[in-house]
Design an enzyme around this catalytic site. Structure first.
Site, short mmCIF file in Angstrom:
data_model
loop_
_atom_site.label_atom_id
_atom_site.label_comp_id
_atom_site.label_asym_id
_atom_site.label_seq_id
_atom_site.Cartn_x
_atom_site.Cartn_y
_atom_site.Cartn_z
N PHE A 1 0.86 -1.20 0.00
CA PHE A 1 0.00 0.00 0.00
C PHE A 1 0.89 1.24 0.00
O PHE A 1 2.07 1.17 0.33
CB PHE A 1 -0.98 -0.02 1.18
CG PHE A 1 -0.38 -0.06 2.55
CD1 PHE A 1 0.04 1.12 3.18
CD2 PHE A 1 -0.25 -1.26 3.24
CE1 PHE A 1 0.59 1.10 4.46
CE2 PHE A 1 0.29 -1.29 4.51
CZ PHE A 1 0.71 -0.12 5.13
N GLY B 1 -2.42 -6.99 4.71
CA GLY B 1 -1.68 -5.76 4.99
C GLY B 1 -0.41 -5.74 4.19
O GLY B 1 -0.20 -6.59 3.32
N ASP B 2 0.45 -4.76 4.48
CA ASP B 2 1.73 -4.64 3.79
C ASP B 2 1.55 -4.71 2.27
O ASP B 2 1.02 -3.79 1.68
CB ASP B 2 2.72 -5.69 4.30
CG ASP B 2 3.09 -5.50 5.77
OD1 ASP B 2 2.49 -4.60 6.42
OD2 ASP B 2 3.94 -6.22 6.28
N ASN B 3 1.97 -5.81 1.68
CA ASN B 3 1.94 -5.90 0.21
C ASN B 3 0.65 -6.57 -0.29
O ASN B 3 0.68 -7.39 -1.18
CB ASN B 3 3.16 -6.70 -0.27
CG ASN B 3 4.46 -5.94 -0.04
OD1 ASN B 3 4.74 -5.51 1.08
ND2 ASN B 3 5.24 -5.77 -1.08
N TRP B 4 -0.44 -6.18 0.29
CA TRP B 4 -1.73 -6.82 -0.05
C TRP B 4 -2.41 -6.18 -1.24
O TRP B 4 -3.44 -6.67 -1.71
CB TRP B 4 -2.65 -6.80 1.16
CG TRP B 4 -3.23 -5.45 1.48
CD1 TRP B 4 -2.58 -4.32 1.81
CD2 TRP B 4 -4.63 -5.10 1.48
NE1 TRP B 4 -3.44 -3.28 2.05
CE2 TRP B 4 -4.71 -3.73 1.84
CE3 TRP B 4 -5.80 -5.80 1.22
CZ2 TRP B 4 -5.93 -3.06 1.94
CZ3 TRP B 4 -7.02 -5.13 1.32
CH2 TRP B 4 -7.07 -3.76 1.68
#
Lengths: 744, 744
Positions: free
Chosen positions: A239, A333-336
């Protein structure tokens, strides 16, 4: 699953200590204590965290083993060998005014962290960079500007700037340091740890890298037979998160796609969709397509494209896991970015599970409601990090708050598992904390034992939340960064937070979803948000069809609840286009000449349980009555805070804002029953007299759960189906009761 | 005029009791007391009021006699004989939704006072009425609707309304009862007085009526040789004021032209200008061209046209007065529409004087600054009406407040005369009140005695107030009804109120005035107002030229003070188009993703005299910093209240709002000096240490006046030209001091 043979008509007894449904982080160096801790908490799975490694002992423990897997960083050798195969980000320089006519040099990296971003000067800058005159809105011809220098020294010089005009440079930058890692570094002071490496990003949009990521997963699984569950953290695109030149967060959008770009992906998008990308499509005048912006057609197309791209590759990775007998779990989350858990494609990934961080009831539902996976897991707070586990921290208080918050959501739509993250060795130094989370884990297992996974009873009508995003941002509305407080969003987020624990079935509706009419099962539509945002709707309200659909729906007996600046779109004499339904309008300063004689009503069904003055938050807009029939239930100085208005056979409620609190959640529940025209059914709907207690009813299991949403004891009576249930709850406590079936 | 021979270098002594410059209302039935009262107050003129008659004795008193004269009502015999020669008003029905497809009947008079307005069904309704679909913005063809019934029974039926659409009917209505008279009736309960008659309006746009009004003035003057001054109350068109069906005020705009219409005048407008009138031009989506609306080209043209029409006829009436040896005075209010006292034509009327009601420092300056008349007069509060003169009222308190408020303005730009209105017989029953206003009258005369009419010293730079109206609404900006409080206007009106008593020379600038550059004498530009209003500027900020002019002005060393939502016009990534100058922007909810790290500065030149927290009023917008260089001097929760920012060689100050108070007036003065880059000159500029004391300096007269702006005693030191002046002032008191000329 636990034993379901108990007779639900009998008072439930204590279940006793069971195990399962709990994941703990483990790490090297505490092998001797691990078995005991796992048993105390009833944990049946273990995991590592970012920056910890699984101990060898895990292969011998009677637990499932999760292992973190990165797909866009972590293989630094690969990254360094393929620096050109990075992921980029579209960013925008400062807005720089020309104070005199002539050349204007813009230091494009001013205010950015040079360790994170490096201007992508290798690309065709005349195609992918853009200089705009923000005073006229014009794009400058590439012949009118030149790029000089590299990295933090990179500048763009406009040859003939006009004095008094403001300019920006939109540019692509390589993500040379992973955003989450920057956060972890600065939070944990890893910069002093010589074993740490700053990780570059790499990008599966480049075939070499994709092949490597894919093949390496198989090799890694073969090398790690102890791993049962691959916990992808996460996939390919982070994100939007970038930092300033002091390494402070500069921009964060948990839903942002600005960091999903690269020239090959953009070229593929153009080939696939026939659209030509304008850098401004990403820059969005500097707002970067924040989810608060009414989404542009381009942005929706880009999301769709990245979603297809990501899902296809995720499907391949999941298949590899399955082929090797492992489960595949996604961290939410993170690289979702691009996974779109509420999109149509998500179930096709084959993912077994989603795990996410629980920061509120809304974020809990955001995880637990994801369709198409076998199970969901919530990572509870506090994270076992030194920022809380120290002499001044309150880990038990944070655990209690996290639990009573998430439990509201679990009672409506349960997570399948819960877990924790961080350093177990650190938490283990706080035995009272470990004892408390052991109780929470047991209470969670008891929940499944009693409720048997049954969907609890709901109000006899559905609630539709209407905004520009609809289902794709279920439980994600009004969120900027994950579960963080934003003053301007909080009075709206409170509506979602309240609903996450209230007994209503929710439909997330986009304007397209209602273009032909409101779905039949909907009893009440909620439109909430600030003026001009995607959540209140923005330009959607310029569409007469949309307005007419809502008017016909309410006139025919439906309910409308507007919060903040609902249906805001200035035109034809109204700021709130549905002001005729709501009975109120936003005062823009243009109608001060109109006298208002609001009718006030101190006693009303909706406010009956309000203990103190209605709290609408600090950004309540100026609202005035537009009808002599509007009843004002709460007011500020010459402004409406809460009002009701009848319209044909239907009803409308206006609320200036609704930050979450037990009182406000109750008020929303009452507003929904009233707006639906069914307020007479409320009193007997298994509702506690005290708004601080919430109740879930499981008719098939013959029981109900009353839970205390606050950290102080509460005694109250729950009324439902003709019977009174007296409950006395400890701080944060809950109580199961058998349902009493009345005679006659 | 009084004796000017005193040596101003000597300490002024008490002037003693003088007379002149004061007008009192008189009435029948108190002849025996009149001479004494006039002498006590030093009155040299008397007047009647609406609803009182001059006593015969006035012809024998040594005073000028004012007599009220109406030009649009008052001759009820004429009115009743010429009911078709009325003035109309353009109004708009309620917004009525169609809940089902098919015929929709709109009760157009719902919510209007039938005693005031009668739908003008005699006109060609297909031309002058209009039905609009407010959901699509479409005008319905006249064949699609029909008018039925008269007066309060009048309805419009739309044959084929669409379910879910909202409709309005714009219609002309005859003003069958004068608006001011309705106010006086309801305020004084004249409905119980059989001697009162409800007066119809008549309209000089009809030649018969004009000839009658003109000729009757001459006859009346011949019949009333005792009248020295004709006090026109006023001319032909009332400001927009209409009432609801309970006779409560429904709409009031002291600047509104909606009540200046009639078919002959509109036809003349079309013939003269070539423009075709659309009823929506007047209806303005229901906002009725409130002066808060950025004025449309039509509205400016209509103002210009009515102004020309009115001035020409006023000139004729004034000439009649002059020909008969009388003065002509205009009351600034009631039927003043079309006179445009700050317009180019006003001086051509030949009017001798303007009298107006003083409700604030701003309204005082609005009167005293009018160019082109020989003298101005302020009517002070309280009006001698029973609403104040009773057991519970506080007439002395109101007189004191009125005086200290108006005195601030008088010290900068004096009225030539003061006066009172209402029933003298009533006020005379309150001897303490009469004694107090006698003192005030003397203090006013002393002011002229000491200052000799000299223009006081000002700061060495001019201040430009930039809005869509410029000079035409000098001191009238942010005003809705005359000097009444409006929550949303008060934080802006406070700027005008402060300036009315501060030592700065003011220029009221329209955007046209600065299109080619800011006038050279201007040191600081103020742009103040709510988003989208004429006062902040609205669409003017879409013009790159206007933006560039201000940027070049500040970059070259000018100052900009923005209040509220200055330069608000959403576009190209900014809500405040001058955010680069101001260093702040309005948070629309689209940039919550952007992290802000505001720099705060508790100690600053601008806030040095601020006794408590800055008070910006209850409608302060959400404001965030956009530059790392912005210094925040005062903040709310995550929002800027006061900040400063340097820009090239110039400076900008942002203020979220500035309701008037002595502290805020001082803060504005400091902000102006700082923005001008001349703050080092402030301390020695004849400024009192205590912000509650204001000072005017008259160098030629060799004196200064220190005045207490509050109702409690204040002791302080005034610093100026190297000397300290200690002053000790009673509550509401003032003190004259000789200027000390320093050696060396």
């Amino acid at each position: 699953m636990s034993d379901h043979s108990k007779d639900a008509a009998q008072p439930p007894t204590t279940v006793g200590h069971t195990s399962g449904r709990v994941t703990l982080p483990v790490e090297e160096g505490m092998d001797d204590r691990l078995t005991g801790i796992l048993a105390d908490l009833g944990a049946d799975a273990v995991r590592n965290s970012d920056g910890t490694w699984l101990p060898e002992i895990v292969g011998t423990l009677p637990v499932k083993v999760y292992a973190t897997r990165f797909c866009a960083r972590g293989d630094e050798a690969w990254a360094v060998d393929h620096l050109d195969q990075h992921t980029s980000i579209y960013v925008c320089s400062d807005r720089v005014p020309a104070l005199v006519d002539g050349p204007l040099r813009i230091d494009i990296m001013a205010g950015f962290l040079a360790d994170q971003l490096r201007p992508d000067t290798e690309v065709d800058v005349s195609r992918w960079w853009q200089v705009r005159d923000r005073t006229t809105g014009e794009v400058l011809a590439p012949s009118g500007w030149t790029v000089r220098g590299e990295g933090s020294e990179c500048t763009v010089t406009i040859a003939g700037a006009h004095a008094g005009h403001v300019y920006t440079v939109a540019f692509l930058a390589a993500q040379i340091w992973d955003s989450t890692q920057i956060y972890n570094y600065t939070t944990n002071h890893w910069e002093n740890d010589p074993t740490r490496v700053k990780e570059h990003s790499y990008n599966v949009a480049f075939p070499d890298t994709w092949n490597h990521v894919r093949d390496d997963l198989g090799s890694w699984l073969d090398a790690h037979p102890e791993v049962d569950v691959v916990r992808f953290t996460t996939f390919f695109y982070h994100f939007t998160l970038y930092f300033n030149d002091r390494a402070q967060e500069k921009y964060v959008d948990w839903f942002g796609y600005s960091a999903s770009v690269s020239v090959p992906l953009m070229e593929q998008f153009e080939a696939e969709t026939g659209r030509v990308i304008d850098p401004e499509d990403f820059i969005d005048a500097g707002y970067h397509n924040s989810s608060f912006r009414p989404p542009s057609p381009f942005f929706l197309a880009w999301i769709g494209f990245v979603n297809r791209f990501v899902v296809e590759k995720v499907r391949t990775l999941v298949q590899i896991c399955h082929d090797k007998g492992r489960e595949a779990m996604m961290f939410l989350g993170d690289n979702w970015i691009g996974t779109e858990p509420y999109g149509d494609l998500f179930a096709t990934t084959g993912l077994d599970a989603v795990v996410g961080s629980v920061g509120s009831a809304a974020t809990t539902r955001m995880i637990s409601d994801i369709p198409g996976v076998r199970y969901t897991e919530g990572r509870f707070l506090p994270y076992f990090f030194p920022d809380v586990f120290n002499d001044r921290g309150d880990p038990i208080g944070e655990a209690n708050t996290s639990w009573i918050t998430a439990r509201r959501a679990i009672m409506r739509s349960p997570l399948d598992r819960i877990g924790f993250g961080g350093y177990l060795s650190l938490a283990a130094q706080f035995p009272d904390f470990m004892a408390r989370i052991s109780e929470i884990c047991q209470e969670f297992r008891d929940f499944w034992e009693r409720s048997r996974g049954e969907t609890p009873q709901s109000a006899p009508f559905r609630v539709g939340i209407l905004n520009a995003w609809g289902r794709s941002r279920s439980w994600m509305t009004f969120m900027v960064a994950h579960a963080l407080y934003y003053k301007q969003a909080d009075p709206y987020l409170g509506v979602v937070e309240a609903l996450a624990g209230l007994p209503f079935q929710i439909d997330w509706l986009s304007f397209d979803d209602i273009a032909e009419g409101v779905p039949e099962e909907i009893g009440v539509i909620i439109n909430a948000g600030a003026a001009g945002t995607s959540f209140s709707g923005g330009p959607a309200w310029a569409d007469p069809r949309i307005q007419a659909v809502i008017r016909r729906f309410v006139a025919a007996g439906g309910g409308l609840i507007g919060v903040g600046e609902p249906s805001f779109h200035i035109g034809e004499g109204a700021a709130l286009q549905l002001s005729d339904i709501l009975g109120v309008d936003r005062e823009m300063g243009w109608s001060l000449s109109t006298d208002r004689y609001p009718r006030t009503e101190p006693d009303h069904f909706i406010t009956a349980d309000l203990g103190a003055d209605l709290e609408v938050g600090p950004v309540a807009p100026e609202i005035v009555t537009t009808s002599a029939d509007t009843l004002v239930l709460a007011a500020g100085e010459a402004t409406v805070r809460l009002s009701v208005h009848s319209y044909g056979a239907g009803r409308a409620v206006y609320l200036a804002g609704l930050p979450y609190s037990p009182d406000n959640a109750r008020l929303l529940a009452r507003a929904l029953w009233w707006a639906a025209g069914r307020e007479q059914e409320f009193a007997d709907s298994f509702v506690a007299e005290d708004p601080r207690v919430e109740v879930s009813v499981y008719p098939d299991s013959g029981c109900l759960l009353a839970a205390n949403t606050v950290l102080e004891p509460v005694s109250t009576v729950v009324r439902g189906a003709g019977h009174d249930y007296r409950v006395t709850l400890d701080a944060a406590g809950s109580q199961w009761l058998p349902l009493v079936h009345q005679q006659g």
